[in-house]
Design an enzyme around this catalytic site. Structure first.
Site, PDB file in Angstrom:
ATOM      1  CG  HIS A 194       5.842  10.240  -5.265  1.00 49.40           C
ATOM      2  ND1 HIS A 194       6.175  11.579  -5.162  1.00 49.40           N
ATOM      3  CD2 HIS A 194       4.867  10.183  -6.200  1.00 49.40           C
ATOM      4  CE1 HIS A 194       5.435  12.289  -5.985  1.00 49.40           C
ATOM      5  NE2 HIS A 194       4.634  11.484  -6.627  1.00 49.40           N
ATOM      6  CG  ASP A 195       5.274   5.151  -2.882  1.00 51.78           C
ATOM      7  OD1 ASP A 195       4.239   4.682  -3.380  1.00 51.78           O
ATOM      8  OD2 ASP A 195       5.289   6.170  -2.158  1.00 51.78           O
ATOM      9  CG  ASN A 243       1.202   8.463   0.893  1.00 47.02           C
ATOM     10  OD1 ASN A 243       0.271   7.958   0.282  1.00 47.02           O
ATOM     11  ND2 ASN A 243       2.476   8.240   0.573  1.00 47.02           N
ATOM     12  CG  ASP A 278      -1.184   3.882  -1.341  1.00 49.09           C
ATOM     13  OD1 ASP A 278      -1.841   4.933  -1.517  1.00 49.09           O
ATOM     14  OD2 ASP A 278       0.048   3.812  -1.536  1.00 49.09           O
ATOM     15  CG  ASN A 320      -2.116   5.530  -4.697  1.00 45.48           C
ATOM     16  OD1 ASN A 320      -2.127   6.758  -4.667  1.00 45.48           O
ATOM     17  ND2 ASN A 320      -1.005   4.830  -4.534  1.00 45.48           N
TER      18      ASN A 320
HETATM   19  O1  RIB Z   1       1.836  11.754  -2.907  1.00 49.42           O
HETATM   20  C1  RIB Z   1       2.455  10.622  -3.455  1.00 49.42           C
HETATM   21  C2  RIB Z   1       2.123   9.408  -2.647  1.00 49.42           C
HETATM   22  O2  RIB Z   1       0.711   9.197  -2.638  1.00 49.42           O
HETATM   23  C3  RIB Z   1       2.713   8.110  -3.224  1.00 49.42           C
HETATM   24  O3  RIB Z   1       2.924   7.210  -2.177  1.00 49.42           O
HETATM   25  C4  RIB Z   1       1.616   7.621  -4.114  1.00 49.42           C
HETATM   26  O4  RIB Z   1       1.675   6.202  -4.311  1.00 49.42           O
HETATM   27  C5  RIB Z   1       0.404   7.966  -3.302  1.00 49.42           C
HETATM   28  O5  RIB Z   1       0.229   6.937  -2.323  1.00 49.42           O
HETATM   29 CA    CA Z   2       1.884   5.020  -2.299  1.00 48.54          CA
END
Ligand code: RIB
Ligand code: CA
Length: 309
Positions: A237-238, A164, A10, A39
């Site tokens: 994060h990703d 997420n 996303d 997002n």
């Molecule tokens: O909480 C962080 C996650 O939520 C990441 O994947 C960020 O891109 C959002 O999608």
């Molecule tokens: Ca994400």
């Protein structure tokens, strides 16, 4: 050939970096990018995936998926990523169009036609849940599902829930119960993988327009983390999911049983993790617990360096 993956995302600034790392790594065969609302709205996350694949010269199709969560009302993360989902840089409109094939059918086709496909999910799990419900006969063919999501000790949208999962807890519940090898990168892990000013400076030092654009996006991401959470340095994060597939040795992990809370008033969407195995339930996740941040940043810069023209 590298590990065959479908990246369901996303974009989102950190999703964008994950797309680039997956697309540029010789250790990954990126079969396609599927998009989900998260997002920002689906049309934005799909447009952003097209922009990023085009910007980085990654020759893959983008397959739009679910525009809404399965049950709950839709939430977005415009406070972090901006209204477009990818604010902070001068981005050209994509020339490529999204595929006419939708995300779930693409997932099914790839898993039917290929052995050992890994699904990497870095957004809400709506598409993955729909795939599992529509093609249960294909679940056994999936090599692994690698998920950025959840939080053991803390959330980032509520005190208990990570974005997420919180954006579609019912979808996460379906995916968490799948009998497939699953790996989770929760906030407890991803907040160790933060990028700082000097790392972004190193990206600028490559001296290419593309990398300056990526540096602009990362600076925007860092600015919102400072404003919203008071954190210096933004957690990538990703991209930790892609780093895990490329260099698992930079991680430590434990096997835990985790379930998603669907009824709690203040805990809706929490990933309830059985650290001390009190439920006696068989662990359903490999949970990434530690990352060597130096190695992570080294890998990021090595892959970004492929874009210096
Ligand atoms: O909480 C962080 C996650 O939520 C990441 O994947 C960020 O891109 C959002 O999608
Ligand atoms: Ca994400």
């Amino acid at each position: 050939m590298g590990r065959k993956i479908i990246l369901d995302c996303d974009p989102g600034h950190d999703d964008a970096i994950a797309i680039i790392m997956a697309g540029l790594s010789d250790d990954i065969e990126l079969l396609g990018v599927t998009t989900v609302a998260g997002n920002s709205y689906l049309e934005n996350t799909t447009r952003n995936a097209l922009i990023i694949t085009e910007l980085a010269g990654i020759d893959v199709e983008v397959y739009p998926g679910a525009a809404k969560p399965l049950v709950r009302d839709q939430i977005v993360a415009h406070d972090i990523h901006g209204y477009s989902g990818l604010e902070g840089a001068d981005l050209k409109e994509p020339t490529k169009k999204p595929s006419k094939e939708d995300a779930v059918h693409f997932m099914a086709k790839m898993i039917k036609e290929n052995e050992n496909v890994t699904i990497v999910a870095t957004g809400p799990l709506t598409n993955v849940a729909l795939f599992a419900k529509m093609y249960p006969q294909l679940i056994g063919k999936v090599r692994e599902i690698v998920i950025m999501g959840g939080g053991i000790a803390f959330g980032n949208v509520t005190p208990a829930a990570e974005f997420n999962i919180y954006a579609d807890p019912e979808a996460a519940d379906i995916v968490f119960k799948l009998d497939v090898p699953k790996t989770l990168a929760p906030l407890d892990l991803t907040h160790q993988a933060y990028i700082q000013k000097d790392d972004v400076e190193k990206i600028r030092q490559f001296g290419s327009d593309i990398l300056n654009t990526i540096a602009d996006l990362l600076e925007f991401f860092m600015k919102t983390y400072k404003e919203v959470f008071g954190i210096d340095g933004a957690p990538l994060h990703d991209p930790t999911t892609i780093a895990y597939l490329i260099e698992p040795d930079m991680f430590e992990w434990e096997d835990y049983y985790i379930e998603v809370e669907l009824k709690g008033k203040s805990t809706y969407g929490a990933t309830v993790t059985d650290i001390w195995k009190v439920t006696k339930k068989k662990p359903n996740f490999r949970v990434l617990t530690k990352i060597d941040r130096g190695e992570f940043i080294k890998l990021l810069l090595k892959l970004m360096g492929k874009l210096k023209k």
